[in-house]
Design a protein around this motif. Sequence first.
Motif, PDB file in Angstrom:
ATOM      1  N   GLU A   5       4.381  -1.205  -6.268  1.00 40.07           N
ATOM      2  CA  GLU A   5       3.969   0.061  -5.807  1.00 40.07           C
ATOM      3  C   GLU A   5       2.356   0.327  -5.984  1.00 40.07           C
ATOM      4  OE1 GLU A   5       4.669   4.849  -6.742  1.00 40.07           O
ATOM      5  OE2 GLU A   5       5.059   3.324  -8.284  1.00 40.07           O
ATOM      6  N   ASP A   6       2.047  -0.283  -7.149  1.00 39.49           N
ATOM      7  CA  ASP A   6       0.558   0.007  -7.370  1.00 39.49           C
ATOM      8  C   ASP A   6      -0.005  -0.964  -8.596  1.00 39.49           C
ATOM      9  OD1 ASP A   6       1.398   1.185  -9.885  1.00 39.49           O
ATOM     10  OD2 ASP A   6       1.243   3.178  -9.004  1.00 39.49           O
ATOM     11  N   ILE A  27      -2.768 -11.200  -9.825  1.00 40.27           N
ATOM     12  CA  ILE A  27      -2.812 -10.178  -9.048  1.00 40.27           C
ATOM     13  C   ILE A  27      -3.135 -11.184  -7.482  1.00 40.27           C
ATOM     14  CG2 ILE A  27      -3.712  -8.197  -7.863  1.00 40.27           C
ATOM     15  CD1 ILE A  27      -1.997  -7.529 -10.109  1.00 40.27           C
ATOM     16  N   MET A  28      -2.459 -11.176  -6.629  1.00 42.09           N
ATOM     17  CA  MET A  28      -2.948 -11.907  -5.222  1.00 42.09           C
ATOM     18  C   MET A  28      -3.517 -10.890  -4.329  1.00 42.09           C
ATOM     19  SD  MET A  28      -1.528 -14.856  -5.123  1.00 42.09           S
ATOM     20  CE  MET A  28      -1.754 -15.380  -3.359  1.00 42.09           C
ATOM     21  N   SER A  29      -3.191  -9.496  -4.152  1.00 42.06           N
ATOM     22  CA  SER A  29      -3.979  -8.747  -3.423  1.00 42.06           C
ATOM     23  C   SER A  29      -3.461  -7.566  -3.886  1.00 42.06           C
ATOM     24  CB  SER A  29      -3.639  -8.941  -1.972  1.00 42.06           C
ATOM     25  OG  SER A  29      -2.403  -8.863  -1.648  1.00 42.06           O
ATOM     26  N   SER A  33      -1.000  -0.624   0.992  1.00 44.05           N
ATOM     27  CA  SER A  33       0.536  -0.588   1.024  1.00 44.05           C
ATOM     28  C   SER A  33       1.105  -1.228  -0.328  1.00 44.05           C
ATOM     29  CB  SER A  33       1.015  -1.435   2.259  1.00 44.05           C
ATOM     30  OG  SER A  33       0.200  -2.686   2.182  1.00 44.05           O
ATOM     31  N   GLY A  34       0.466  -1.497  -1.355  1.00 44.40           N
ATOM     32  CA  GLY A  34       0.878  -2.082  -2.451  1.00 44.40           C
ATOM     33  C   GLY A  34       0.165  -3.079  -2.846  1.00 44.40           C
ATOM     34  N   THR A  35       0.649  -3.483  -4.164  1.00 45.49           N
ATOM     35  CA  THR A  35      -0.188  -4.606  -4.766  1.00 45.49           C
ATOM     36  C   THR A  35       0.812  -5.944  -4.901  1.00 45.49           C
ATOM     37  OG1 THR A  35      -1.331  -3.137  -6.051  1.00 45.49           O
ATOM     38  CG2 THR A  35      -1.286  -5.227  -6.945  1.00 45.49           C
ATOM     39  N   THR A 102       7.948   7.038  -9.385  1.00 48.07           N
ATOM     40  CA  THR A 102       9.215   6.396  -8.737  1.00 48.07           C
ATOM     41  C   THR A 102       8.856   4.984  -8.332  1.00 48.07           C
ATOM     42  OG1 THR A 102       8.616   7.399  -6.570  1.00 48.07           O
ATOM     43  CG2 THR A 102      10.120   8.677  -7.877  1.00 48.07           C
ATOM     44  N   GLY A 103       8.245   4.394  -9.218  1.00 46.19           N
ATOM     45  CA  GLY A 103       7.585   2.927  -8.965  1.00 46.19           C
ATOM     46  C   GLY A 103       8.546   1.967  -8.183  1.00 46.19           C
ATOM     47  N   TRP A 104       8.255   1.157  -7.347  1.00 46.99           N
ATOM     48  CA  TRP A 104       9.253   0.087  -7.142  1.00 46.99           C
ATOM     49  C   TRP A 104       8.517  -1.221  -6.930  1.00 46.99           C
ATOM     50  CZ3 TRP A 104       6.401  -1.878  -2.904  1.00 46.99           C
ATOM     51  CH2 TRP A 104       5.404  -1.190  -2.257  1.00 46.99           C
TER      52      TRP A 104
END
Length: 138
Positions: A5-6, A27-29, A33-35, A102-104
Amino acid sequence: HVLCEDMDVATLVLRAAHETGFKESGIMSASSSGTIAAVRTTAMRLEVPIAADHQLLVSRDFIDFIVSQCNSRFRANALRTQVFFRALRRTMALRDLTSESTGWVVVVKPEQAKTIKVALESAQWLDLAFRMAPVEDG
């Protein structure tokens, strides 16, 4: 690769990864739209030259030994992956208890990506802000 999500969720994914032996994770990117967190390790990598110029450099016994070593490492990696998923579930459950977010997190095998994408689109969970795209393994 894990789409999060972030950055906060990606940090939790990386914490679980590092705690379970996936030391080269990172971390790739990060975008609107997300991390994307990459969960990986090279600790179990095995590079052994066995041939050059179409000629074997080692005996058949050595090849059998290397295959045995590779199979052992695959089994160990499968166990490590199970431990990672347990740690990730625990970390996310603790986060859910202490946060209103509400992380995903979406983890998808490449061969399942299209089927999952179609299902998410049909449920209207993907739109212009949230798209799936292949991530090259680097």
